[in-house]
Design an enzyme around this catalytic site. Structure first.
Site, short mmCIF file in Angstrom:
data_model
loop_
_atom_site.label_atom_id
_atom_site.label_comp_id
_atom_site.label_asym_id
_atom_site.label_seq_id
_atom_site.Cartn_x
_atom_site.Cartn_y
_atom_site.Cartn_z
N ASN A 122 37.57 0.49 -14.82
CA ASN A 122 36.46 1.29 -14.29
C ASN A 122 35.59 0.45 -13.35
O ASN A 122 34.42 0.78 -13.12
CB ASN A 122 35.61 1.83 -15.43
CG ASN A 122 36.40 2.75 -16.35
OD1 ASN A 122 37.14 3.60 -15.88
ND2 ASN A 122 36.25 2.58 -17.65
N HIS A 180 32.03 12.72 -24.19
CA HIS A 180 32.65 11.50 -24.71
C HIS A 180 32.53 11.37 -26.22
O HIS A 180 31.62 11.91 -26.85
CB HIS A 180 31.97 10.29 -24.04
CG HIS A 180 32.72 9.02 -24.20
ND1 HIS A 180 32.43 8.10 -25.17
CD2 HIS A 180 33.78 8.52 -23.51
CE1 HIS A 180 33.25 7.08 -25.08
NE2 HIS A 180 34.08 7.29 -24.07
N GLU A 195 28.54 15.22 -19.13
CA GLU A 195 28.81 14.05 -18.29
C GLU A 195 28.77 14.51 -16.84
O GLU A 195 29.10 15.66 -16.54
CB GLU A 195 30.17 13.44 -18.61
CG GLU A 195 30.29 12.95 -20.04
CD GLU A 195 31.67 12.39 -20.35
OE1 GLU A 195 32.33 11.86 -19.44
OE2 GLU A 195 32.09 12.49 -21.52
N SER A 234 35.62 11.40 -17.72
CA SER A 234 36.41 10.18 -17.64
C SER A 234 37.91 10.41 -17.61
O SER A 234 38.65 9.57 -17.08
CB SER A 234 36.07 9.27 -18.82
OG SER A 234 36.35 9.90 -20.06
N ASP A 294 25.36 11.97 -19.08
CA ASP A 294 26.04 10.68 -19.14
C ASP A 294 26.61 10.39 -17.75
O ASP A 294 27.56 11.04 -17.32
CB ASP A 294 27.14 10.73 -20.20
CG ASP A 294 27.80 9.38 -20.43
OD1 ASP A 294 27.72 8.51 -19.54
OD2 ASP A 294 28.42 9.20 -21.50
N HIS A 341 30.47 7.34 -15.18
CA HIS A 341 31.47 7.21 -14.11
C HIS A 341 30.92 7.60 -12.73
O HIS A 341 31.68 7.62 -11.75
CB HIS A 341 32.71 8.03 -14.45
CG HIS A 341 33.39 7.55 -15.70
ND1 HIS A 341 34.29 6.52 -15.71
CD2 HIS A 341 33.25 7.93 -16.99
CE1 HIS A 341 34.70 6.29 -16.93
NE2 HIS A 341 34.09 7.15 -17.74
N LYS A 374 30.86 -0.40 -15.90
CA LYS A 374 31.85 0.29 -15.05
C LYS A 374 31.52 -0.03 -13.59
O LYS A 374 31.80 -1.12 -13.14
CB LYS A 374 31.84 1.77 -15.36
CG LYS A 374 32.31 2.07 -16.80
CD LYS A 374 32.32 3.54 -17.11
CE LYS A 374 32.95 3.82 -18.47
NZ LYS A 374 32.19 3.25 -19.61
#
Length: 377
Positions: A34, A121, A167, A171, A196, A199, A227
């Site tokens: 990541n 997640h 998120e 992911s 979240d 990413h 990440k």
């Protein structure tokens, strides 16, 4: 001993199903990590590390933040992170998993509702498992379903605070949450929108601030530092009262050794760089767009091309792991993802477009993948 026998039997069962995990050294071009900006081994962080050592920043904290583990580097990072991400306050945690545990086990109270996307997640699920609040899922990225589930809860007599958990970039899917519409829903019901940004941080938004930046709702964000930012830890950003509540009540914060002040210094250096220089974020965007074009030519469906995470769904577990092994043997570090990490029947290659590969590498990967898929057809 019964415990050892039981655990060994569990491992043998995993092995028979070809699901036993093993740790392996790094090998090949990085399409698996990541490290989206290529910062983890960068001169920028090497230089920041040297400067931190020269000014005497400790490598370890020695205790929890509420004992002797607090350090000026932690506080400086939190002040700078709050300013960078546009929040009243910030709290530096040891990692994103720990941070999500803290958020969902601490802030929602009995009688509240945590309304969460079905694909959030595992760390959010772990926090919700401990929470005293009611928890209800809605279909992935489906705001209409979120509204339906929320209406059902209200019709059943729900009166507490509502927390909407999502998120910004997922992911394993690589798709983007409909944050503006979710923000409108949150405003309508005076809900807190918990996003979240693991990413998205460093890759999306102005200067890499993420996709939740500038939303109208009351927002609490999580920005992981391991990440896109290339270091480790997690930053929770939101209203000062929520940050203070976490400091006072969150067991994953209170009873954990503080993150390294040295790590805090490195994260500070990355945020300072992103604030003044957009080169890294722009380069990540260019790589991502190039990857989308190359993947499209390689027969990856267009609806899978949304971010720097590109899922190549093969379905069958054995085929997925064999394809991953084939690509790895040819120098491309691509990992196969299978149940229970993803739903049964959706085993996939998770292609991560990192800052450690070039456009030439990206083109080569998808051409090689397309060739092997044609041979297997």
């Amino acid at each position: 001993m019964k415990a050892l026998s039981r655990l060994n039997s569990m491992l043998e069962t995993l092995g028979s199903r070809h699901r036993r995990r093993v740790l392996a050294p790094r090998h090949g071009l990085d399409f698996a990590s990541n490290d989206y900006l290529g910062l983890a081994e960068s001169p920028l962080l090497h230089g920041a590390a040297q400067q931190a050592l020269e000014r005497g920043v400790p490598l370890g904290s020695g205790g929890s933040r509420l004992l002797r583990g607090n350090h000026p580097e932690h506080e400086a990072l939190e002040e700078e992170a709050a300013a960078f991400f546009g929040a009243e306050g910030a709290l530096f945690m040891g990692g994103g998993f720990q941070a999500n545990q803290a958020i969902f086990s601490t802030l929602p109270a009995a009688g509240d509702l945590i309304l969460y996307d079905d694909l959030v997640h595992a760390s959010a699920h772990e926090g919700m498992r401990i929470s005293r609040a009611d928890t209800r899922a809605f279909a992935h990225n489906d705001v209409a379903d979120a509204r339906r589930v929320l209406s059902d809860w209200l019709a059943g007599g729900g009166t507490g605070q509502i927390w909407i958990a999502v998120e910004s970039i997922y992911s394993m899917e690589g798709d983007v949450a409909p944050l503006v519409t979710l923000s409108d829903l949150a405003v309508e019901h005076e809900a807190v929108l918990v996003v979240d940004e693991a990413h998205a941080t460093g890759v999306f938004g102005p200067n890499g601030k993420g996709l939740a930046h500038g939303l109208k709702a009351e927002v609490l964000t999580l920005h992981t530092c391991g990440k896109g930012l290339g270091v480790s830890g997690g930053l929770i950003c939101g209203s000062q009262v929520m940050i203070e509540a976490l400091i006072n009540r969150a067991r994953p914060f209170i009873f954990a050794t503080a993150p390294s002040p040295f790590n805090a210094a490195l994260v500070r250096a990355v945020l300072a760089h992103l604030k003044k220089d957009t080169t890294l974020t722009e380069a990540a965007t260019a790589r991502m767009h190039h990857a989308h074009i190359a993947a499209g030519r390689g027969r990856v469906p267009k609806d899978m091309l949304n971010s720097q995470i590109i899922p190549v769904i093969l379905g069958d577990e054995a085929r997925t792991m064999q394809m991953a092994a084939t690509l790895q043997a040819q120098g491309f570090d691509v990992r196969g993802i299978r149940p229970p990490t993803v739903p049964r029947g959706t085993s996939r290659l998770r292609v991560s477009v990192t800052g450690n590969v070039s456009k030439v590498d990206i083109t080569a990967l998808f051409e090689t993948l397309a060739q092997h898929q044609s041979e297997a057809a």
